[in-house]
Motif scaffolding. Structure first.
Motif, mmCIF file in Angstrom:
data_model
loop_
_atom_site.group_PDB
_atom_site.id
_atom_site.type_symbol
_atom_site.label_atom_id
_atom_site.label_comp_id
_atom_site.label_asym_id
_atom_site.label_seq_id
_atom_site.Cartn_x
_atom_site.Cartn_y
_atom_site.Cartn_z
ATOM 1 N N GLU A 198 0.960 -0.965 -0.021
ATOM 2 C CA GLU A 198 -0.185 -0.018 -0.106
ATOM 3 C C GLU A 198 0.950 1.302 -0.041
ATOM 4 O O GLU A 198 0.527 2.326 -0.333
ATOM 5 C CB GLU A 198 -1.006 0.016 1.325
ATOM 6 C CG GLU A 198 -2.081 -1.082 1.286
ATOM 7 C CD GLU A 198 -1.703 -2.297 2.048
ATOM 8 O OE1 GLU A 198 -0.259 -2.328 2.245
ATOM 9 O OE2 GLU A 198 -2.345 -3.244 2.116
ATOM 10 N N ASN A 199 2.001 1.197 0.366
ATOM 11 C CA ASN A 199 2.902 2.275 0.327
ATOM 12 C C ASN A 199 3.798 2.626 -0.760
ATOM 13 O O ASN A 199 4.753 2.497 -0.859
ATOM 14 C CB ASN A 199 3.947 2.249 1.568
ATOM 15 C CG ASN A 199 4.673 3.377 1.754
ATOM 16 O OD1 ASN A 199 4.339 4.691 1.938
ATOM 17 N ND2 ASN A 199 6.003 3.474 2.354
ATOM 18 N N VAL A 200 2.937 3.020 -1.746
ATOM 19 C CA VAL A 200 3.592 3.244 -3.152
ATOM 20 C C VAL A 200 3.039 4.645 -3.479
ATOM 21 O O VAL A 200 2.073 5.090 -3.149
ATOM 22 C CB VAL A 200 3.105 2.128 -4.205
ATOM 23 C CG1 VAL A 200 3.828 0.770 -3.744
ATOM 24 C CG2 VAL A 200 1.831 2.110 -4.426
ATOM 25 N N PHE A 201 3.944 5.315 -4.224
ATOM 26 C CA PHE A 201 3.426 6.585 -4.892
ATOM 27 C C PHE A 201 2.485 6.303 -6.060
ATOM 28 O O PHE A 201 2.372 5.396 -6.654
ATOM 29 C CB PHE A 201 4.700 7.168 -5.568
ATOM 30 C CG PHE A 201 4.426 8.568 -6.127
ATOM 31 C CD1 PHE A 201 4.401 9.818 -5.264
ATOM 32 C CD2 PHE A 201 3.935 8.633 -7.459
ATOM 33 C CE1 PHE A 201 3.747 10.989 -5.957
ATOM 34 C CE2 PHE A 201 3.441 9.799 -7.896
ATOM 35 C CZ PHE A 201 3.554 10.983 -7.037
ATOM 36 N N ASP A 202 1.404 6.971 -5.459
ATOM 37 C CA ASP A 202 0.189 7.144 -6.530
ATOM 38 C C ASP A 202 -0.240 8.527 -6.589
ATOM 39 O O ASP A 202 -0.187 9.355 -5.847
ATOM 40 C CB ASP A 202 -1.004 6.462 -5.874
ATOM 41 C CG ASP A 202 -2.216 6.423 -6.731
ATOM 42 O OD1 ASP A 202 -2.863 7.471 -6.647
ATOM 43 O OD2 ASP A 202 -2.658 5.652 -7.382
ATOM 44 N N THR A 203 -0.377 9.140 -7.830
ATOM 45 C CA THR A 203 -0.471 10.528 -8.130
ATOM 46 C C THR A 203 -1.652 11.060 -7.380
ATOM 47 O O THR A 203 -1.401 12.058 -6.870
ATOM 48 C CB THR A 203 -0.707 10.606 -9.643
ATOM 49 O OG1 THR A 203 0.528 10.293 -10.439
ATOM 50 C CG2 THR A 203 -0.526 12.243 -9.847
#
Length: 499
Positions: A198-203
Motif C-alpha cells: 500500500e505504501n507506493v507512490f500514487d499520483t
C-alpha cells in the motif's frame, strides 16, 4: 504652508496611483490586475500564480496538434457494415506515443509490480499477457508462446496478448512512475526503491495527502507565511496529466497525419492510409517499391520471398520499422492493431459530439470519509471510485451523471435522454445486447465491446485505413493486437514552438 503641503501630498498620491496602475498593468504578470497585490510573495499572503505555463512532453510522447478533419471511412465499405460514415469533427491537441508499447516496456511494468506488491501476487498474475494467443490448431507457433514476450530478440517488438483492461492498468502505472520521477528530479521526494504494497507512490493519493514518501533535499516552499513547506499541488503545473488510451477520434486523427497534405487550411489530397497516395509501396526514389507497413499482401504471403522480403516481417516487427507518418508516429498502419478507449457501437457516428467525440463516459464520484474530505484508497494504495447513485443526483441536481456508454441506445435505465420505449424486462443493456435469458435479443455488442484500429501483421490492406474499425470484448486479447498511450494537452492547442 498648509496649502503647499496639500499640493505636495496630492501630487504624491497621483504619482502612486500612476505607479500602481503601471505596475499592475496587463503586461505585468507578477501583480494582480484585480487587487494590485503582488503574487508569489509571503509579504502579501503568498497567493501563487504561475504565468506562461507550457506543458512538458512526457517520456515517449509526440505532440499532436489538433484541428478539424473528416472522421470515418474513406475507402470502399466492401463489407457493407455502414458503421463509420464520414462526419466532420474537431479533435483538441494531445500527445501520443511515438511507437506501440514494446515488450521491454511491459516487462519493466511486470518487474516493478512483482517487486513492489509482495503481499499481493495476484496483481502480477492479473497483469501477465496471455502468451497462449500465439497458439493455433493447425500451426506450429509454440516458439512464440515461449519466446515472444521475454526473449531479448523481441524486446523492441510490440507487446501483444494484452487485453483492454490490462492496457488501462499499464497507463495508470506509467502515470504514477513518470510523476514520481518528476518529484524526485525536482528534489521534492527521495526515490524510495523499498516502497511496497500500500505504501507506493500514487499520483492521486499524493495529491490528496495520503502518500508522504521520503522528503527530498529541496522540499516545495510554501509561500503562505503560516506554513513552512507543502506538497506539490495540481495547480502548480508540475505533475503531468495521466497517460491513457487514446479515443477513437484521437487515434484516427493522429494516424492520418493531415499536417503533411494540407496548406493554409486546404487539404491537397484525401488520404486512404497514413501516407499519401492510394498504393501500399513507397514512392520515394531511393526506396521505391518497398512496402509501407507490415501486413499480409495475399493468401499465404506474410513477408515475401527470400532474398527480397516485401515487408521484412513474418510476424510483428520492431516498433521503429518503416517510415513514420507526418506527426512522427511509427506503425500507425500494420504491425499490430491497437486498442482505443471507446466502447463500440455500430452507429456511433449518429450519436457524437462535434468536439472531441468519445463514447464510454461513466461519470463517477470519489469515495470520501465521514467528514467528506479525504479520499479513500484500496488495498494497493490506489484511489477508489464509485458510480453516482440516485441519492447523489437528488442532492446535487446540477450534476449531470449517467452511464453514457449507452447514450441514446434506447436503454431507459442508463440513457440520459430518458427514452422509455423499452418494457421493464428489457430495460437493461444486458437485455438489449447480450441475449439475456428469456430474451429474443442477442448480439456480440455490449458495454465490454471496445474498438481497435490500425490493422496488423495478420490483416489484409483493407484494414490499414485509419477509418476502419473493429471491436473485441475488453477481456480478450490477440496475437496481433497491442496499444499505445496518449495524454491530454492542457492550455493552448499550439506548442510553444508555434506561438
Amino acid at each position: 504652508m498648509r496649502i503647499k503641503n496639500g499640493i505636495i501630498l496630492a501630487v504624491f498620491a497621483l504619482s502612486m496611483i500612476s505607479f500602481s496602475s503601471c505596475k499592475s498593468g496587463k503586461g505585468n504578470k507578477s501583480v494582480s490586475s484585480t487587487t494590485g497585490w503582488d503574487y508569489n510573495t509571503p509579504d502579501n499572503g503568498g497567493f501563487e500564480y504561475k504565468a506562461g505555463y507550457e506543458q512538458e512532453t512526457g517520456p515517449g510522447l509526440v505532440f499532436i496538434e489538433g484541428g478539424t478533419f473528416i472522421m470515418g471511412r474513406v475507402e470502399q465499405d466492401v463489407l457493407y457494415e455502414w458503421n463509420n460514415a464520414p462526419r466532420r469533427v474537431t479533435v483538441p491537441s494531445f500527445y501520443m506515443d511515438e511507437t506501440e508499447v514494446r515488450n521491454v516496456d511491459y516487462l519493466e511494468y511486470l518487474f516493478w509490480i512483482n517487486r513492489v506488491y509482495v503481499d499481493y501476487p495476484e496483481v502480477y498474475r492479473k497483469a501477465l499477457p496471455d502468451t497462449l494467443v500465439w497458439r493455433r490448431p493447425m500451426a506450429y507457433n509454440e516458439p512464440m508462446v515461449e519466446n515472444y514476450l521475454r526473449h531479448p530478440a523481441y524486446a523492441e517488438y510490440p507487446v501483444v496478448g494484452v487485453n483492454h483492461i490490462q492496457a488501462q492498468d499499464y497507463c495508470k502505472w506509467r502515470t504514477d512512475r513518470v510523476n514520481e520521477m518528476i518529484l524526485v528530479n525536482e528534489g521534492i521526494l527521495e526515490l524510495d526503491v523499498n516502497q511496497q504494497n500500500e505504501n507506493v507512490f500514487d499520483t492521486e493519493a499524493y495529491l490528496y495527502g495520503q502518500y508522504e514518501g521520503i522528503q527530498g533535499k529541496r522540499p516545495m516552499e510554501d509561500l503562505n507565511p503560516n506554513n513552512e513547506s507543502r506538497r506539490v499541488r495540481w495547480d502548480d503545473g508540475l505533475l503531468l496529466p495521466k497517460y491513457r488510451l487514446p479515443t477513437e477520434a484521437e487515434w484516427e486523427y493522429a494516424a492520418l497525419g493531415l499536417i503533411g497534405n494540407s496548406y493554409d487550411e486546404r487539404m491537397t489530397s484525401r488520404r486512404i492510409y497514413p501516407w499519401d497516395g492510394h498504393i501500399l509501396r513507397n514512392a520515394d526514389k531511393k526506396e521505391r517499391g518497398k512496402m509501407m507497413a507490415n501486413f499480409v499482401r495475399g493468401n499465404g504471403d506474410m513477408m515475401g520471398m527470400a532474398g527480397d522480403l516485401n515487408d521484412g516481417g513474418d510476424i510483428t516487427v520492431d516498433v521503429h520499422s518503416y517510415y513514420p507518418n507526418d506527426y512522427g508516429l511509427y506503425c500507425m498502419a500494420g504491425n499490430v492493431n491497437e486498442w482505443v478507449a471507446d466502447v463500440y457501437r455500430p452507429l456511433s457516428f449518429e450519436d457524437m459530439d462535434e468536439f472531441s467525440p468519445y463514447r464510454g463516459n461513466v461519470f463517477k464520484q470519489k469515495v470520501l470519509d465521514e467528514e467528506g474530505y479525504i479520499v479513500e484508497k484500496d488495498s494497493l494504495g490506489r484511489i477508489r471510485y464509485r458510480a453516482e447513485t440516485d441519492k447523489d443526483i437528488m442532492n446535487r441536481k446540477n450534476y449531470r451523471t449517467a452511464d453514457n456508454r449507452n447514450f441514446e441506445d434506447g436503454d431507459a435505465v442508463t440513457n440520459i435522454s430518458g427514452a422509455d420505449s423499452w418494457v421493464e424486462s428489457e430495460s437493461s443493456t444486458g437485455d438489449m445486447y447480450s441475449g439475456a435469458p428469456n430474451s429474443s435479443l442477442g448480439s456480440l455488442v455490449s458495454d465490454r465491446s471496445r474498438v481497435y484500429k490500425g490493422g496488423g501483421w495478420r490483416d489484409r490492406a483493407y484494414w490499414l485505413s485509419p477509418g476502419a474499425r473493429r471491436y473485441l470484448d475488453e477481456r480478450e486479447s490477440r496475437d496481433d493486437l497491442g496499444f499505445r498511450c496518449a495524454m491530454t494537452r492542457v492550455g493552448s492547442p499550439m506548442s510553444n514552438t508555434k506561438k
